[in-house]
Design a protein around this motif. Structure first.
Motif, mmCIF file in Angstrom:
data_model
loop_
_atom_site.group_PDB
_atom_site.id
_atom_site.type_symbol
_atom_site.label_atom_id
_atom_site.label_comp_id
_atom_site.label_asym_id
_atom_site.label_seq_id
_atom_site.Cartn_x
_atom_site.Cartn_y
_atom_site.Cartn_z
ATOM 1 N N ILE A 15 41.623 27.645 33.969
ATOM 2 C CA ILE A 15 41.413 28.936 33.864
ATOM 3 C C ILE A 15 41.896 29.903 34.730
ATOM 4 C CG2 ILE A 15 39.683 30.682 32.936
ATOM 5 C CD1 ILE A 15 39.820 28.130 31.162
ATOM 6 N N ILE A 16 42.679 30.830 34.295
ATOM 7 C CA ILE A 16 43.082 31.864 35.377
ATOM 8 C C ILE A 16 43.119 33.386 34.837
ATOM 9 C CG2 ILE A 16 45.356 32.832 36.328
ATOM 10 C CD1 ILE A 16 46.688 29.939 35.941
ATOM 11 N N TYR A 17 42.308 34.007 35.627
ATOM 12 C CA TYR A 17 42.042 35.321 35.226
ATOM 13 C C TYR A 17 43.218 36.263 36.247
ATOM 14 C CZ TYR A 17 37.549 34.432 33.133
ATOM 15 O OH TYR A 17 36.525 33.933 32.350
ATOM 16 N N PRO A 18 44.311 36.593 35.411
ATOM 17 C CA PRO A 18 45.290 37.131 36.133
ATOM 18 C C PRO A 18 44.837 38.666 36.570
ATOM 19 C CG PRO A 18 46.080 36.759 33.937
ATOM 20 C CD PRO A 18 44.652 36.423 33.922
ATOM 21 N N ASP A 19 43.978 39.284 35.892
ATOM 22 C CA ASP A 19 43.633 40.647 35.922
ATOM 23 C C ASP A 19 42.208 40.720 35.388
ATOM 24 O OD1 ASP A 19 43.740 41.052 33.352
ATOM 25 O OD2 ASP A 19 45.716 41.413 33.390
ATOM 26 N N GLY A 20 41.599 41.957 35.485
ATOM 27 C CA GLY A 20 40.153 41.899 34.863
ATOM 28 C C GLY A 20 40.100 42.123 33.224
ATOM 29 N N ARG A 21 41.192 41.940 32.702
ATOM 30 C CA ARG A 21 41.278 42.138 31.168
ATOM 31 C C ARG A 21 41.254 40.711 30.522
ATOM 32 N NH1 ARG A 21 46.393 45.137 30.469
ATOM 33 N NH2 ARG A 21 46.928 44.021 32.090
ATOM 34 N N HIS A 22 41.823 40.030 30.724
ATOM 35 C CA HIS A 22 41.874 38.712 30.019
ATOM 36 C C HIS A 22 42.121 37.490 30.812
ATOM 37 C CE1 HIS A 22 46.240 39.380 30.930
ATOM 38 N NE2 HIS A 22 46.709 38.130 30.601
ATOM 39 N N TYR A 23 42.284 36.318 30.252
ATOM 40 C CA TYR A 23 42.286 34.905 31.048
ATOM 41 C C TYR A 23 43.218 34.197 30.250
ATOM 42 C CZ TYR A 23 39.224 32.816 27.646
ATOM 43 O OH TYR A 23 38.814 32.184 26.418
ATOM 44 N N LEU A 24 43.999 33.076 30.998
ATOM 45 C CA LEU A 24 44.656 32.269 30.300
ATOM 46 C C LEU A 24 43.699 31.025 30.676
ATOM 47 C CD1 LEU A 24 47.926 33.213 32.300
ATOM 48 C CD2 LEU A 24 47.420 33.768 29.983
ATOM 49 N N ALA A 25 44.009 30.240 29.564
ATOM 50 C CA ALA A 25 43.326 28.668 29.635
ATOM 51 C C ALA A 25 44.565 27.772 29.221
ATOM 52 C CB ALA A 25 42.218 28.508 28.150
ATOM 53 N N ILE A 26 44.497 26.663 30.142
ATOM 54 C CA ILE A 26 45.706 25.788 30.176
ATOM 55 C C ILE A 26 45.200 24.582 30.027
ATOM 56 C CG2 ILE A 26 47.788 24.602 31.352
ATOM 57 C CD1 ILE A 26 47.838 27.857 32.917
ATOM 58 N N ASN A 27 45.512 23.976 28.955
ATOM 59 C CA ASN A 27 45.049 22.451 28.850
ATOM 60 C C ASN A 27 46.368 21.751 29.128
ATOM 61 O OD1 ASN A 27 42.173 22.565 27.585
ATOM 62 N ND2 ASN A 27 43.552 23.901 26.624
ATOM 63 N N PRO A 39 51.221 35.109 40.461
ATOM 64 C CA PRO A 39 51.134 34.605 41.964
ATOM 65 C C PRO A 39 49.735 34.778 42.650
ATOM 66 C CG PRO A 39 51.968 37.121 41.658
ATOM 67 C CD PRO A 39 51.600 36.434 40.112
ATOM 68 N N ARG A 40 49.372 33.626 43.229
ATOM 69 C CA ARG A 40 48.010 33.483 43.690
ATOM 70 C C ARG A 40 47.361 34.752 44.280
ATOM 71 N NH1 ARG A 40 43.788 33.754 44.189
ATOM 72 N NH2 ARG A 40 42.215 32.330 45.125
ATOM 73 N N SER A 41 48.285 35.521 44.957
ATOM 74 C CA SER A 41 47.617 36.814 45.791
ATOM 75 C C SER A 41 46.987 37.726 44.596
ATOM 76 C CB SER A 41 48.796 37.253 46.412
ATOM 77 O OG SER A 41 49.989 37.711 45.827
ATOM 78 N N ALA A 42 47.747 37.614 43.500
ATOM 79 C CA ALA A 42 47.265 38.787 42.592
ATOM 80 C C ALA A 42 46.189 38.259 41.738
ATOM 81 C CB ALA A 42 48.624 39.217 41.756
ATOM 82 N N VAL A 43 45.812 37.348 41.490
ATOM 83 C CA VAL A 43 44.883 36.306 40.669
ATOM 84 C C VAL A 43 43.467 36.713 40.986
ATOM 85 C CG1 VAL A 43 43.743 34.253 39.790
ATOM 86 C CG2 VAL A 43 46.487 34.602 40.013
ATOM 87 N N LYS A 44 42.608 37.169 39.963
ATOM 88 C CA LYS A 44 41.197 37.534 40.516
ATOM 89 C C LYS A 44 40.367 36.425 40.762
ATOM 90 C CE LYS A 44 41.893 41.912 39.788
ATOM 91 N NZ LYS A 44 42.418 42.738 40.934
ATOM 92 N N LYS A 45 40.533 35.435 39.835
ATOM 93 C CA LYS A 45 39.804 34.315 39.656
ATOM 94 C C LYS A 45 40.485 33.012 39.215
ATOM 95 C CE LYS A 45 35.971 34.174 37.410
ATOM 96 N NZ LYS A 45 34.585 34.343 36.927
ATOM 97 N N ALA A 46 40.448 31.668 39.574
ATOM 98 C CA ALA A 46 41.008 30.539 38.877
ATOM 99 C C ALA A 46 40.240 29.327 39.112
ATOM 100 C CB ALA A 46 42.540 30.412 39.425
ATOM 101 N N TYR A 47 39.992 28.498 38.175
ATOM 102 C CA TYR A 47 39.171 27.509 38.238
ATOM 103 C C TYR A 47 39.585 26.314 37.144
ATOM 104 C CZ TYR A 47 36.224 29.780 34.733
ATOM 105 O OH TYR A 47 35.830 30.535 33.521
ATOM 106 N N GLN A 48 38.886 25.086 37.379
ATOM 107 C CA GLN A 48 38.965 24.234 36.256
ATOM 108 C C GLN A 48 37.554 24.137 35.709
ATOM 109 O OE1 GLN A 48 40.308 20.101 37.712
ATOM 110 N NE2 GLN A 48 40.573 19.670 35.259
ATOM 111 N N ASN A 49 37.805 24.544 34.477
ATOM 112 C CA ASN A 49 36.584 24.535 33.611
ATOM 113 C C ASN A 49 36.404 23.014 33.064
ATOM 114 O OD1 ASN A 49 34.442 25.260 31.911
ATOM 115 N ND2 ASN A 49 35.703 26.049 30.320
ATOM 116 N N LYS A 50 35.037 22.587 33.131
ATOM 117 C CA LYS A 50 34.622 21.319 32.950
ATOM 118 C C LYS A 50 34.210 21.174 31.258
ATOM 119 C CE LYS A 50 35.946 19.221 36.596
ATOM 120 N NZ LYS A 50 36.911 18.114 36.519
ATOM 121 N N TYR A 51 33.507 22.569 30.770
ATOM 122 C CA TYR A 51 33.261 22.010 29.636
ATOM 123 C C TYR A 51 33.659 23.365 28.576
ATOM 124 C CZ TYR A 51 30.125 22.150 25.593
ATOM 125 O OH TYR A 51 29.269 21.915 24.405
#
Length: 162
Positions: free
Chosen positions: A116-128, A98-110
């Motif tokens: 890219i979604i950082y759902p917490d401070g430990r890991h991230y998800l990369a979606i292509n 949920p957006r309210s719990a996500v630390k950071k989310a952005y579209q990576n250009k390179y």
């Protein structure tokens, strides 16, 4: 149509096979996500590049993973990522973001346009996301131009943090 139109036409898409993949995606997603029917779906992939040596990279190995990504708008926009196999014969546990719990989310250009979604401070998800990929061994066989565009618009306008 001129000769260039014939030469650069692109892959012929089996629409029946693509529709079958979309139905399988929906069944898998709904089987592991509560209220799954509220989400729009897009097929995606993630990649993990393992590098050898520091500084100059003398070798690398990339592994790919197929994903079913669901999203919904509303008071608290949410993205759900479900790992799956390319033939959609099974899936793993969903990661609900949920957006309210996500630390950071952005579209990576390179190096890619990954979301890219950082759902917490430990890991991230990369979606292509992809409009069309033809390698059936690595990626879900699906034609999804409108879905890919809808997810990109949603992510940029409702979900990204920067």
């Amino acid at each position: 149509m001129g000769i260039f139109g014939k030469l650069f036409k692109g892959p012929e898409i089996d629409q029946a096979k693509s529709a079958d993949s979309k139905q399988k995606m929906r069944r898998l997603f709904d089987s592991v996500v509560p209220d799954g029917g509220q989400y729009q779906l897009v097929a995606a992939y993630t990649e993990d590049a393992k590098r050898f040596n520091y500084g100059l990279v003398h070798g690398s190995k990339t592994t790919y993973g197929s994903l079913i990504v669901g999203w919904k708008e509303g008071a608290d926009p949410t993205v759900v990522v479900v790992p799956t196999v390319p033939d959609l014969s099974g899936c793993g546990d969903p990661e609900i973001c949920p957006r309210s719990a996500v630390k950071k989310a952005y579209q990576n250009k390179y190096p890619t346009d990954a979301f890219i979604i950082y759902p917490d401070g430990r890991h991230y998800l990369a979606i292509n996301t992809f409009e069309w990929l033809e390698d059936e061994k690595l990626f879900i066989y699906v034609d999804q131009g409108p879905e890919e565009q809808a997810f990109e618009t949603f992510f940029k306008t409702c979900y990204a943090t920067k």
